[in-house]
Design a protein around this motif. Structure first.
Motif, mmCIF file in Angstrom:
data_model
loop_
_atom_site.group_PDB
_atom_site.id
_atom_site.type_symbol
_atom_site.label_atom_id
_atom_site.label_comp_id
_atom_site.label_asym_id
_atom_site.label_seq_id
_atom_site.Cartn_x
_atom_site.Cartn_y
_atom_site.Cartn_z
ATOM 1 N N VAL A 125 0.784 -1.259 0.153
ATOM 2 C CA VAL A 125 -0.114 -0.072 -0.092
ATOM 3 C C VAL A 125 0.910 1.350 -0.051
ATOM 4 O O VAL A 125 1.864 1.479 0.623
ATOM 5 N N GLN A 126 0.590 1.903 -0.921
ATOM 6 C CA GLN A 126 1.411 3.265 -0.812
ATOM 7 C C GLN A 126 0.449 4.528 -1.042
ATOM 8 O O GLN A 126 -0.379 4.640 -2.103
ATOM 9 N N LEU A 127 0.709 5.523 -0.394
ATOM 10 C CA LEU A 127 -0.072 6.811 -0.605
ATOM 11 C C LEU A 127 0.768 8.010 -0.860
ATOM 12 O O LEU A 127 1.607 8.283 0.360
ATOM 13 N N VAL A 128 0.846 8.983 -1.877
ATOM 14 C CA VAL A 128 1.825 9.666 -2.136
ATOM 15 C C VAL A 128 1.125 11.225 -2.261
ATOM 16 O O VAL A 128 0.372 11.099 -3.368
ATOM 17 N N PHE A 142 -3.745 -1.089 -3.571
ATOM 18 C CA PHE A 142 -4.951 -1.636 -2.877
ATOM 19 C C PHE A 142 -6.068 -1.234 -3.750
ATOM 20 O O PHE A 142 -5.792 -0.388 -4.434
ATOM 21 N N THR A 143 -7.349 -1.796 -3.506
ATOM 22 C CA THR A 143 -8.511 -1.680 -4.380
ATOM 23 C C THR A 143 -9.082 -0.094 -3.722
ATOM 24 O O THR A 143 -10.120 -0.186 -2.833
ATOM 25 N N PHE A 144 -8.607 0.890 -4.172
ATOM 26 C CA PHE A 144 -8.769 2.254 -3.945
ATOM 27 C C PHE A 144 -10.462 2.455 -3.644
ATOM 28 O O PHE A 144 -10.712 3.127 -2.645
ATOM 29 N N SER A 145 -11.086 2.022 -4.784
ATOM 30 C CA SER A 145 -12.663 2.241 -4.707
ATOM 31 C C SER A 145 -13.425 1.594 -3.450
ATOM 32 O O SER A 145 -14.416 2.144 -3.323
ATOM 33 N N THR A 159 -16.818 5.730 0.297
ATOM 34 C CA THR A 159 -16.624 4.667 -0.912
ATOM 35 C C THR A 159 -18.046 4.276 -1.502
ATOM 36 O O THR A 159 -18.083 4.069 -2.899
ATOM 37 N N GLY A 160 -18.666 4.329 -0.795
ATOM 38 C CA GLY A 160 -20.356 3.835 -1.263
ATOM 39 C C GLY A 160 -21.046 4.999 -2.161
ATOM 40 O O GLY A 160 -20.683 5.211 -3.199
ATOM 41 N N ASP A 161 -21.715 6.014 -1.321
ATOM 42 C CA ASP A 161 -22.557 6.982 -2.126
ATOM 43 C C ASP A 161 -21.619 8.233 -2.380
ATOM 44 O O ASP A 161 -22.132 9.255 -2.877
ATOM 45 N N GLY A 162 -20.434 8.258 -1.839
ATOM 46 C CA GLY A 162 -19.489 9.462 -2.076
ATOM 47 C C GLY A 162 -19.625 10.579 -1.243
ATOM 48 O O GLY A 162 -19.354 11.706 -1.466
ATOM 49 N N SER A 199 -12.763 15.129 -3.032
ATOM 50 C CA SER A 199 -13.268 14.323 -4.090
ATOM 51 C C SER A 199 -12.243 13.132 -4.384
ATOM 52 O O SER A 199 -11.268 13.266 -3.859
ATOM 53 N N ARG A 200 -12.758 12.313 -5.130
ATOM 54 C CA ARG A 200 -12.128 10.989 -5.466
ATOM 55 C C ARG A 200 -12.201 10.701 -6.720
ATOM 56 O O ARG A 200 -13.438 11.043 -7.483
ATOM 57 N N ASP A 201 -11.178 10.211 -7.517
ATOM 58 C CA ASP A 201 -11.402 9.830 -8.908
ATOM 59 C C ASP A 201 -10.983 8.208 -8.898
ATOM 60 O O ASP A 201 -9.800 8.166 -8.838
ATOM 61 N N ASN A 202 -11.838 7.273 -8.831
ATOM 62 C CA ASN A 202 -11.657 6.001 -8.583
ATOM 63 C C ASN A 202 -10.914 5.513 -9.731
ATOM 64 O O ASN A 202 -10.041 4.446 -9.795
ATOM 65 N N ALA A 203 -11.211 5.747 -11.038
ATOM 66 C CA ALA A 203 -10.442 5.347 -12.276
ATOM 67 C C ALA A 203 -8.929 5.581 -12.202
ATOM 68 O O ALA A 203 -8.392 4.923 -12.611
ATOM 69 N N LYS A 204 -8.566 6.774 -11.421
ATOM 70 C CA LYS A 204 -7.307 7.074 -11.419
ATOM 71 C C LYS A 204 -6.659 6.890 -9.749
ATOM 72 O O LYS A 204 -5.492 7.402 -9.835
#
Length: 121
Positions: free
Chosen positions: A1-4, A26-29, A52-55, A70-75
């Motif tokens: 796991v890495q967070l930058v 890890f599975t960010f989403s 993670t669910g409804d944002g 905000s989050r971009d699960n694709a990225k």
């Protein structure tokens, strides 16, 4: 796991910055994520969280109306848009993973290295 984290810097009062947190390993989403900050000589302060669910998003009173998470699960990336910055926002900003989803800092299991935000004229 890495967070930058990235995007920190020095800005004048009233200015804006956008922080990013790139996640890997890890599975960010599947995880709630948070931003936490620590000013010099002070303890960590929870800033914001996103589900993670409804944002759904949550904010500390000190940043409500000025910061947007905000989050971009694709990225696999978490963001913090910070507007109308004040000198008291000066701190090291960390992103963190919340495996429990209750928003308790002591339960966060992975943290980034932090990015410095300095608000000064």
């Amino acid at each position: 796991v890495q967070l930058v984290e990235s995007g920190g810097g020095m800005v004048q009062p009233g200015g804006s910055l956008r922080l990013s947190c790139a996640a890997s390993g890890f599975t960010f989403s599947s995880y709630d994520m948070s931003w936490v900050r620590q000013a010099p000589g002070k303890g960590p302060e929870w800033v914001s969280a996103i589900n993670t669910g409804d944002g759904s998003t949550y904010y500390a009173d000190s940043v409500k109306g000025r910061f947007t998470i905000s989050r971009d699960n694709a990225k696999n990336t978490l963001y913090l848009q910070m507007n109308s910055l004040k000198p008291e926002d000066t701190a090291l900003y960390y992103c963190a993973r919340d495996p429990v989803g209750a928003g308790r800092i002591y339960e966060y299991d992975y943290w980034g290295q932090g990015t410095q935000v300095t608000v000064s004229s």
